[in-house]
Design a protein around this motif. Sequence first.
Motif, PDB file in Angstrom:
ATOM      1  N   ASP A  45       0.826  -1.205   0.000  1.00 35.13           N
ATOM      2  CA  ASP A  45       0.000   0.000   0.000  1.00 35.13           C
ATOM      3  C   ASP A  45       0.863   1.259   0.000  1.00 35.13           C
ATOM      4  O   ASP A  45       0.442   2.318   0.427  1.00 35.13           O
ATOM      5  N   HIS A  46       2.094   1.137  -0.526  1.00 37.03           N
ATOM      6  CA  HIS A  46       2.997   2.292  -0.570  1.00 37.03           C
ATOM      7  C   HIS A  46       3.024   2.965  -1.937  1.00 37.03           C
ATOM      8  O   HIS A  46       3.614   4.021  -2.093  1.00 37.03           O
ATOM      9  N   GLY A  47       2.401   2.359  -2.917  1.00 32.03           N
ATOM     10  CA  GLY A  47       2.362   2.946  -4.254  1.00 32.03           C
ATOM     11  C   GLY A  47       1.167   3.867  -4.386  1.00 32.03           C
ATOM     12  O   GLY A  47       0.519   4.240  -3.412  1.00 32.03           O
ATOM     13  N   TRP A  48       0.839   4.230  -5.612  1.00 29.09           N
ATOM     14  CA  TRP A  48      -0.285   5.135  -5.842  1.00 29.09           C
ATOM     15  C   TRP A  48      -1.625   4.437  -5.668  1.00 29.09           C
ATOM     16  O   TRP A  48      -2.657   5.070  -5.537  1.00 29.09           O
ATOM     17  N   ARG A  49      -1.596   3.098  -5.677  1.00 25.14           N
ATOM     18  CA  ARG A  49      -2.799   2.340  -5.323  1.00 25.14           C
ATOM     19  C   ARG A  49      -2.376   1.066  -4.599  1.00 25.14           C
ATOM     20  O   ARG A  49      -1.309   0.515  -4.847  1.00 25.14           O
ATOM     21  N   LYS A  50      -3.231   0.634  -3.705  1.00 20.69           N
ATOM     22  CA  LYS A  50      -2.923  -0.551  -2.916  1.00 20.69           C
ATOM     23  C   LYS A  50      -3.074  -1.800  -3.788  1.00 20.69           C
ATOM     24  O   LYS A  50      -4.027  -1.922  -4.553  1.00 20.69           O
TER      25      LYS A  50
END
Length: 109
Positions: A45-50
């Motif tokens: 969940d660290h990117g632009w979407r989980k």
Amino acid sequence: MATTYDFPSDLLAGQEELHQVRAELSALLKRLPWSVEPLDGFSDDHGWRKIERPASPGWTADEQAAVEKLRQREHELAVFVSTHRFWAEVAPEDRVDARMKAKHAHDPS
């Protein structure tokens, strides 16, 4: 006025089977685990979407064979349809239109 084409029956049959094979392959891939090989699940969940995936048991040998068989048939049909002798009879500027009409020849009206 829309142009109509006299498609050969073998071309239309090949196109229809191609649609069927692609639908069958898509349905099979949706049913199978997300990974061919067994893999642990993960969550990011660290990117632009989980992104989350459960653990994957992988595909069985039968499942892999079924996917390979459908992909091979899809390839054979795509080559048959796209290289059919009929396309040489269609003027180059009309080929895209003819191809789209062949793809949708079996659609319900």
